[in-house]
Design a protein around this motif. Structure first.
Motif, mmCIF file in Angstrom:
data_model
loop_
_atom_site.group_PDB
_atom_site.id
_atom_site.type_symbol
_atom_site.label_atom_id
_atom_site.label_comp_id
_atom_site.label_asym_id
_atom_site.label_seq_id
_atom_site.Cartn_x
_atom_site.Cartn_y
_atom_site.Cartn_z
ATOM 1 N N LEU A 99 -16.813 5.581 0.677
ATOM 2 C CA LEU A 99 -16.435 4.357 -0.024
ATOM 3 C C LEU A 99 -16.358 4.619 -1.525
ATOM 4 C CD1 LEU A 99 -15.693 1.402 0.078
ATOM 5 C CD2 LEU A 99 -18.127 0.839 0.046
ATOM 6 N N GLY A 100 -17.276 5.409 -2.055
ATOM 7 C CA GLY A 100 -17.248 5.756 -3.473
ATOM 8 C C GLY A 100 -16.027 6.563 -3.870
ATOM 9 N N GLU A 101 -15.399 7.215 -2.905
ATOM 10 C CA GLU A 101 -14.185 8.006 -3.150
ATOM 11 C C GLU A 101 -12.910 7.236 -2.814
ATOM 12 O OE1 GLU A 101 -14.465 11.698 -1.008
ATOM 13 O OE2 GLU A 101 -16.095 12.431 -2.258
ATOM 14 N N LEU A 102 -13.026 5.955 -2.582
ATOM 15 C CA LEU A 102 -11.859 5.161 -2.189
ATOM 16 C C LEU A 102 -10.728 5.264 -3.210
ATOM 17 C CD1 LEU A 102 -10.807 3.219 0.004
ATOM 18 C CD2 LEU A 102 -11.704 1.343 -1.374
ATOM 19 N N ASP A 103 -11.067 5.434 -4.481
ATOM 20 C CA ASP A 103 -10.009 5.538 -5.488
ATOM 21 C C ASP A 103 -9.127 6.767 -5.263
ATOM 22 O OD1 ASP A 103 -12.192 7.112 -6.210
ATOM 23 O OD2 ASP A 103 -12.051 6.644 -8.349
ATOM 24 N N ILE A 104 -9.661 7.828 -4.658
ATOM 25 C CA ILE A 104 -8.851 9.009 -4.336
ATOM 26 C C ILE A 104 -7.770 8.618 -3.326
ATOM 27 C CG2 ILE A 104 -8.861 11.296 -3.241
ATOM 28 C CD1 ILE A 104 -11.768 11.607 -4.312
ATOM 29 N N LEU A 105 -8.165 7.874 -2.291
ATOM 30 C CA LEU A 105 -7.209 7.418 -1.286
ATOM 31 C C LEU A 105 -6.196 6.446 -1.894
ATOM 32 C CD1 LEU A 105 -6.113 7.166 1.581
ATOM 33 C CD2 LEU A 105 -7.930 5.491 2.035
ATOM 34 N N LEU A 106 -6.663 5.509 -2.699
ATOM 35 C CA LEU A 106 -5.759 4.523 -3.301
ATOM 36 C C LEU A 106 -4.749 5.196 -4.227
ATOM 37 C CD1 LEU A 106 -8.303 1.645 -4.063
ATOM 38 C CD2 LEU A 106 -6.806 1.907 -2.068
ATOM 39 N N ASP A 107 -5.215 6.182 -5.011
ATOM 40 C CA ASP A 107 -4.289 6.926 -5.882
ATOM 41 C C ASP A 107 -3.230 7.647 -5.062
ATOM 42 O OD1 ASP A 107 -5.761 6.084 -8.086
ATOM 43 O OD2 ASP A 107 -6.777 8.004 -8.378
ATOM 44 N N TRP A 108 -3.655 8.273 -3.963
ATOM 45 C CA TRP A 108 -2.713 8.988 -3.091
ATOM 46 C C TRP A 108 -1.689 8.015 -2.503
ATOM 47 C CZ3 TRP A 108 -2.219 8.668 2.389
ATOM 48 C CH2 TRP A 108 -1.339 9.601 2.939
ATOM 49 N N MET A 109 -2.166 6.858 -2.071
ATOM 50 C CA MET A 109 -1.252 5.873 -1.487
ATOM 51 C C MET A 109 -0.234 5.415 -2.528
ATOM 52 S SD MET A 109 -3.967 3.671 0.792
ATOM 53 C CE MET A 109 -2.940 2.224 0.756
ATOM 54 N N GLU A 110 -0.691 5.127 -3.745
ATOM 55 C CA GLU A 110 0.230 4.668 -4.775
ATOM 56 C C GLU A 110 1.203 5.758 -5.202
ATOM 57 O OE1 GLU A 110 -1.428 0.841 -6.923
ATOM 58 O OE2 GLU A 110 -2.326 2.665 -7.747
ATOM 59 N N LYS A 111 0.756 6.995 -5.187
ATOM 60 C CA LYS A 111 1.643 8.102 -5.526
ATOM 61 C C LYS A 111 2.731 8.272 -4.465
ATOM 62 C CE LYS A 111 1.686 12.964 -6.684
ATOM 63 N NZ LYS A 111 0.957 14.218 -6.675
ATOM 64 N N SER A 112 2.408 7.933 -3.230
ATOM 65 C CA SER A 112 3.359 8.135 -2.135
ATOM 66 C C SER A 112 4.350 6.997 -1.988
ATOM 67 C CB SER A 112 2.616 8.333 -0.814
ATOM 68 O OG SER A 112 1.995 7.138 -0.398
ATOM 69 N N ARG A 113 4.219 5.971 -2.799
ATOM 70 C CA ARG A 113 5.135 4.836 -2.732
ATOM 71 C C ARG A 113 6.505 5.303 -3.027
ATOM 72 N NH1 ARG A 113 4.346 0.446 -6.441
ATOM 73 N NH2 ARG A 113 5.917 -0.558 -5.195
ATOM 74 N N LEU B 293 4.869 -2.629 -1.578
ATOM 75 C CA LEU B 293 5.395 -2.056 -0.349
ATOM 76 C C LEU B 293 5.213 -0.549 -0.401
ATOM 77 C CD1 LEU B 293 6.769 -2.909 2.258
ATOM 78 C CD2 LEU B 293 8.961 -2.506 1.143
ATOM 79 N N PHE B 294 4.504 -0.009 0.596
ATOM 80 C CA PHE B 294 4.234 1.421 0.658
ATOM 81 C C PHE B 294 5.067 2.049 1.761
ATOM 82 C CE2 PHE B 294 0.631 -0.383 -1.436
ATOM 83 C CZ PHE B 294 0.332 0.544 -2.409
ATOM 84 N N HIS B 295 5.588 3.236 1.459
ATOM 85 C CA HIS B 295 6.385 4.000 2.420
ATOM 86 C C HIS B 295 5.534 5.170 2.894
ATOM 87 C CE1 HIS B 295 10.150 1.912 1.381
ATOM 88 N NE2 HIS B 295 9.570 1.814 0.198
ATOM 89 N N PHE B 296 5.191 5.138 4.165
ATOM 90 C CA PHE B 296 4.433 6.224 4.772
ATOM 91 C C PHE B 296 5.327 6.843 5.830
ATOM 92 C CE2 PHE B 296 1.098 3.054 3.635
ATOM 93 C CZ PHE B 296 0.541 3.762 2.590
#
Length: 176
Positions: free
Chosen positions: A162-176, A27-30
């Motif tokens: 697409l190759g930088e998707l891990d940057i977005l995923l890391d940011w999303m997980e950090k914002s949880r 569950l992500f909180h945005f």
């Protein structure tokens, strides 16, 4: 009447189980919005194709999502709006231009795209209900991401994003 407390208890438990995210979902909180995503599935799909996608990136001196316009400095209230913009960006601009000759890679891209599409839909509904508005700083960061993307040809920009998707995923997980 003896069975009714048992029925009520079982009914309550079944409702609670149906509201819980499925296994592997987080569950992500945005900002004011919460979205459930299977980050394990998205990361596994991306990890399986990352080397292939990054090897197709002809411009290694530019980053679309990284510093100095980093997502990591987006303030909490703006996360709802920025995340929705980023999901839209990936669904509308990136995934549709990332076709390869490798059907395995294409299936993984499609799976990730479907996850983003579903999350974008959920986040869009929440944004409308909560009147999420992007602040000026976040709007500028997203404009810079678009400028970086549009500075390249469509296929190169899509593969780089697409190759930088891990940057977005890391940011999303950090914002949880």
């Amino acid at each position: 009447m003896r069975g009714s407390p048992l029925f009520l208890c079982l009914f309550s438990v079944s409702c609670w189980v149906n509201l819980m995210p499925t296994a592997g979902d987080k569950l992500f909180h945005f900002g004011a919005c919460r979205v459930s995503l299977s980050m394990t599935e998205i990361r596994a799909g991306f990890t399986a194709i990352k080397a292939n996608i990054q090897s197709r990136d002809p411009v290694r001196t530019l980053s679309i999502l990284s510093h100095p316009h980093s997502l990591h400095k987006v303030k909490s209230p703006d996360r709802c709006c920025v995340t929705h913009h980023l999901f839209t960006f990936y669904v509308d601009k990136v995934f549709k231009h990332c076709k390869t000759e490798d059907s395995f890679v294409n299936r993984k891209i499609s799976s990730i795209a479907n996850s983003f599409l579903s999350a974008r839909r959920k986040l869009g509904q929440c944004r409308e209900q909560n009147n999420c508005v992007c602040g000026e700083e976040s709007t500028e960061k997203f404009k810079q991401i678009l400028a970086n993307y549009e500075g390249l040809n469509v296929t190169s920009a899509a593969m780089k994003s697409l190759g930088e998707l891990d940057i977005l995923l890391d940011w999303m997980e950090k914002s949880r």
